[in-house]
Write an enzyme that holds these catalytic residues in place. Structure first.
Site, short mmCIF file in Angstrom:
data_model
loop_
_atom_site.label_atom_id
_atom_site.label_comp_id
_atom_site.label_asym_id
_atom_site.label_seq_id
_atom_site.Cartn_x
_atom_site.Cartn_y
_atom_site.Cartn_z
NE ARG A 69 103.02 97.01 34.07
CZ ARG A 69 102.60 98.23 34.45
NH1 ARG A 69 102.75 98.65 35.69
NH2 ARG A 69 102.03 99.03 33.56
CE1 TYR A 122 120.39 80.95 44.63
CE2 TYR A 122 120.02 83.20 43.93
CZ TYR A 122 120.08 81.86 43.65
OH TYR A 122 119.82 81.42 42.38
CG ASP A 194 116.05 84.03 51.07
OD1 ASP A 194 115.25 83.07 51.18
OD2 ASP A 194 116.70 84.25 50.04
CE LYS A 219 115.75 78.03 43.91
NZ LYS A 219 116.55 78.97 44.67
C1 LIG Z 1 116.99 80.20 44.51
C2 LIG Z 1 117.11 81.17 45.62
C3 LIG Z 1 116.86 82.54 45.42
C4 LIG Z 1 116.51 83.10 44.05
O1 LIG Z 1 115.31 82.57 43.57
P1 LIG Z 1 114.96 82.42 41.99
O2 LIG Z 1 113.55 81.97 42.01
O3 LIG Z 1 115.91 81.44 41.41
O4 LIG Z 1 115.14 83.77 41.37
C5 LIG Z 1 116.95 83.39 46.51
N1 LIG Z 1 117.28 82.93 47.73
C6 LIG Z 1 117.54 81.62 47.96
C7 LIG Z 1 117.90 81.17 49.32
C8 LIG Z 1 117.47 80.69 46.91
O5 LIG Z 1 117.74 79.40 47.14
#
Ligand SMILES: *Cc1c(COP(=O)(O)O)cnc(C)c1O
Length: 403
Positions: A69, A122, A194, A219
């Site tokens: 963990r 997001y 982000d 992504k």
């Molecule tokens: C998809 C996404 C997230 C969240 O990610 P998950 O892996 O789906 O939890 C956060 N920020 C952006 C810009 C995203 O495209």
């Protein structure tokens, strides 16, 4: 959390280019038995010959792992690879991108704090801002993403955290990370960016002045739409704080997912370069199509923030969006006719994906909330894959014929 020692054997020395680092960096400490690939270490705990050796690792005096963990050899290699590509001193990882976002915010904020961010983050992040953070007494001010003066003024009023996302999802607005980081630091705020849409191949927020950079690894870092994950990079004291929160709340990355992410990241530079090139070609073509009412792509000279993008990005990314003449009704007719795009709520994969904000990035929000965020219902979000750009344009053309 990672140990801060930099190894040169695994290619992590900083004179190597991102394409080399994506392939080699971060793996050395996790290779065992002469394996050339990072093994999937599925062990909940790690054993020690005596209490002293165990204590040394527990107290951080020696490298090693105690319990998965907290840290795990496979997960560690993934964190190291992203850390080195982002030019950071430390990194920690999470089960999903939203775990990275939420753990970062909840670890660093306390009742009475104020956050400045933008309206079109997001969808999941937006829900933290409008619902979960206010519940614990954190004030959140969401600014118009197109208005840097307004964002700067909101920061200058005083805040403890500035949360940036660039390019944004799904309208591809670009935030001036250097300018807004400087404004944040003037008032002593922590600046979080982000970087999911840009990837470390196209943009490094830490080099532009941000304190922390995070990714939904699901992504582009994955690129194959088969693993979920999140990662956060930055200076050791901040990472230690968020790591401790994640260690206790438990949203740890699974070793199998870490393995898939490491394998995928070896082709990150190749994939992203192809996606950059495809997206630019397709965006220029879309701008000339009679069926298309508007195209949003930071690489277009006509884009609202093209100058900022050109200054801070090395490539404009694989995401674009567009609006059709005929609005949402036209979108509903056109999307099912695409043969070379999955209609699915993901992005950044080698396969092209298409969707609308109401079912993808902003499925968590109500129609009213999307409206308030400036996200049109008739927008098509198009995540460009690594297929041939000519094939993709012919596919769009035949689908537009019904619009
Ligand atoms: C998809 C996404 C997230 C969240 O990610 P998950 O892996 O789906 O939890 C956060 N920020 C952006 C810009 C995203 O495209």
């Amino acid at each position: 959390m990672v140990d801060m020692k930099r190894s040169t054997q695994d290619g992590s020395s900083t004179d190597l280019a991102p394409a080399t680092l994506a392939v080699r960096a971060g793996e050395q400490a996790s290779l065992a038995h002469g394996a050339t690939q990072v093994p999937i270490v599925y062990s909940a705990a790690f054993g020690y010959p005596d209490v002293d050796a165990w204590l040394d690792v527990a107290l951080g005096r020696a490298p090693g792992h105690i319990y998965s963990r907290n840290t795990n050899p496979t997960v560690h290699a993934f964190e190291e690879k992203v850390r080195i590509l982002e030019g950071a001193e430390a990194a920690t990882s999470f089960s999903t991108g939203m775990a990275a976002v939420s753990n970062t915010l909840f670890a660093l904020l306390a009742p009475g704090d104020r956050v400045v961010s933008i309206k079109d983050t997001y969808g999941g992040t937006n829900q933290l801002f409008v619902d979960f953070l206010p519940r614990i007494g954190v004030r959140v001010d969401l600014c118009d993403t197109s208005d840097h003066e307004q964002i700067e003024a909101a920061i200058t009023e005083g805040c403890s955290l500035v949360y940036l996302e660039s390019p944004t999802n799904p309208t591809l607005k670009v935030m001036d990370i250097a300018r807004l980081s400087a404004a944040g630091h003037e008032v002593g705020a922590i600046v979080v960016a982000d970087n999911t849409f840009a990837t470390p191949i196209n943009q490094n927020p830490l080099a532009l002045g941000a304190d922390l950079v995070l990714h939904s690894a699901t992504k582009f870092l994955s690129g194959h739409a088969d693993a979920l994950g999140g990662v956060l990079c930055g200076a050791p004291p901040l990472i230690a704080k968020v790591y401790h929160y994640r260690e206790i709340t438990g949203a740890s990355l699974d070793p199998m997912a870490a393995y898939l992410l490491i394998r995928s990241m070896k082709t990150l530079a190749l994939r992203v370069r192809q996606q950059n090139a495809n997206a630019l070609t397709i965006a220029r073509w879309l701008a000339d199509q009679p069926a298309v009412a508007a195209v949003f792509y930071p690489g277009l000279e006509t884009h609202l923030h093209h100058d900022i993008a050109a200054k801070q990005m090395r490539g404009y990314g694989g995401m674009l969006s567009f609006m059709l003449e005929g609005g949402f009704e036209a979108v509903k007719r056109v999307l099912p006719r695409l043969r070379l795009a999955h209609l699915a709520a993901n992005l950044g994969a080698v396969e092209t994906l298409a969707g609308v904000p109401a079912t993808t990035s902003h499925v968590e929000c109500s129609a009213e909330e999307r409206e308030a965020m400036g996200i049109p219902e008739g927008l098509v979000r198009y995540s460009v894959g690594i297929e041939d750009a000519g094939d993709l344009m012919r596919d769009l053309e035949q689908a537009f014929a019904v619009a």
